[in-house]
Design a protein around this motif. Structure first.
Motif, mmCIF file in Angstrom:
data_model
loop_
_atom_site.group_PDB
_atom_site.id
_atom_site.type_symbol
_atom_site.label_atom_id
_atom_site.label_comp_id
_atom_site.label_asym_id
_atom_site.label_seq_id
_atom_site.Cartn_x
_atom_site.Cartn_y
_atom_site.Cartn_z
ATOM 1 N N GLU A 121 0.820 -1.198 0.000
ATOM 2 C CA GLU A 121 0.000 0.000 0.000
ATOM 3 C C GLU A 121 0.861 1.259 0.000
ATOM 4 O OE1 GLU A 121 -3.583 0.968 2.905
ATOM 5 O OE2 GLU A 121 -3.734 -0.845 1.682
ATOM 6 N N ARG A 124 2.279 1.790 -3.343
ATOM 7 C CA ARG A 124 1.248 2.286 -4.265
ATOM 8 C C ARG A 124 0.948 3.759 -4.006
ATOM 9 N NH1 ARG A 124 -3.057 -2.513 -4.689
ATOM 10 N NH2 ARG A 124 -2.005 -3.703 -6.310
ATOM 11 N N ASP A 125 0.925 4.129 -2.723
ATOM 12 C CA ASP A 125 0.688 5.533 -2.390
ATOM 13 C C ASP A 125 1.776 6.412 -2.987
ATOM 14 O OD1 ASP A 125 -1.595 4.996 -1.063
ATOM 15 O OD2 ASP A 125 -0.777 5.224 0.955
ATOM 16 N N ARG B 11 -8.982 8.857 -1.850
ATOM 17 C CA ARG B 11 -7.651 8.287 -1.618
ATOM 18 C C ARG B 11 -6.580 9.384 -1.689
ATOM 19 N NH1 ARG B 11 -4.700 3.566 -5.017
ATOM 20 N NH2 ARG B 11 -2.728 3.770 -3.910
#
Lengths: 207, 151
Positions: A121, A124-125, B11
């Motif tokens: 994660e 990906r961020d 997000r």
């Protein structure tokens, strides 16, 4: 309670602050600081210039507390002041250099935990943030303001960027579309994330 | 119901909260400003700013980088020229008070510096950093402050 501060009508807070209630002032600061910071950062100001812009904006409100014509449009008033202050800073030209492309990237905390999922994660961020930085200036500016917490009203975003309010929605859609394309190419976004209206089959594992 | 765009935006919002949050000092400084509220002083609004008034900037730019500001309230005007030296990081202020006399004070968050006023003119040098305003305490007791400016 926090919700009222972040979502409720602004006029009573403004009136209470004008009458001398410091907690009402604090509530206004909590509510709109995210918008102002995002506005300054969307103009690519460095930390100290962005801080100055936000502080000057609050000072401007302080000296005009009793004179705000349309209290419910306070966010737009503040965003307009902040935008003008940003432009002044940029025009002075003798300030900090604009934020380099990867400064924000470096600030993403290293979240390496015991779980591979967390690692994935975080990567990906970072990749998504890198994609964000490849967007055109207008897209980056708009999305940066939209990223403010709490989410700003479109009318306030329009004032922050001096854009017609009617163009915010369509431009947002276009910019998010571009970002999604970049992010899919680089693996910053799993294919599942991009499913239109969530109707694509979700059988392929990770969510 | 949230759309893919909404989810992507949300997000990004979480990402920005991690990567580029509003610094705590920015929020606490803003809250602390409330104590600076000065209800008794009258506000001299900014009526001219060479940085904003572009044609003037273009003309002036040929001569110098001095920023020229004018504040006015009733019959009192305060002209202020600001010259920033990028090398030393110091700012030179120079100006004229017209239409009123008294004591002039430079106000910065957390400090007040008296400025000698000679025949309505003043000059001083200070370090870069944070917004400032000028306050004129007239002999009549009336106080006039300029709006805040960032230097």
């Amino acid at each position: 309670m926090a919700d009222t501060v972040l979502d409720g009508p602004v006029a009573p807070l403004l009136a209470a602050a004008a009458a001398g209630d410091p907690s009402a002032w604090d509530a206004l600061v909590d509510r709109f600081s995210g918008l102002l910071w995002a506005t300054a950062r969307s103009h690519r100001l460095g930390h100290s210039d962005a801080s100055d812009v936000v502080q000057t904006t609050w000072l401007r409100l302080l000296e005009n507390l009793g004179r705000i014509q349309d209290p419910e449009r306070l966010g737009g008033w503040l965003a307009t002041v902040a935008r003008r202050e940003c432009l002044l800073v940029l025009r002075r030209g003798d300030r900090e250099p604009p934020v380099p492309a990867d400064e924000m990237l470096e600030r993403i905390p290293d979240q390496r935990g015991p779980l591979d999922l967390a690692l994935l994660e975080a990567e990906r961020d970072a990749a998504l943030w890198a994609c964000f930085d490849q967007l055109s200036d207008p897209c980056r500016r708009l999305l940066r303001v939209l990223m403010a917490d709490p989410p700003p009203a479109y009318a306030d975003v329009a004032d922050a960027l001096d854009m017609p309010i009617g163009s915010i929605g369509p431009t947002r859609a276009r910019c998010l579309g571009k970002l999604r394309t970049l992010a899919l190419q680089s693996g910053a976004l799993a294919p599942d994330d991009s499913a239109a209206n969530g109707t694509v089959a979700t059988g392929s594992g990770e969510a | 119901m949230s759309t893919p765009d909404d989810r992507l935006e949300s997000r990004l919002r979480h990402l920005a909260a991690e990567a580029d949050p509003v610094p705590e000092s920015v929020v606490s400084d803003a809250k602390a400003l409330f104590a600076l509220r000065d209800l008794d002083a009258e506000l001299a609004q900014l009526v001219a700013d060479s940085l904003v008034d572009e044609p003037a900037v273009l003309t002036r730019a040929l001569i110098s980088d001095v920023r020229m500001l004018s504040f006015a309230h009733d019959d009192v005007t305060i002209e202020l020229d600001i010259d920033t030296d990028p090398v030393t990081g110091r700012i030179s202020l120079r100006g004229i008070v017209a239409g009123g006399t008294g004591e002039l004070v430079l106000v910065r968050t957390g400090e007040r510096v008296p400025i000698p006023l000679v025949d309505g003119q003043f000059a001083l040098s200070l370090a870069v950093g944070g917004p400032i305003r000028l306050e004129l305490r007239e002999d009549s007791g009336r106080r006039i402050t300029t709006s805040w400016i960032t230097v």
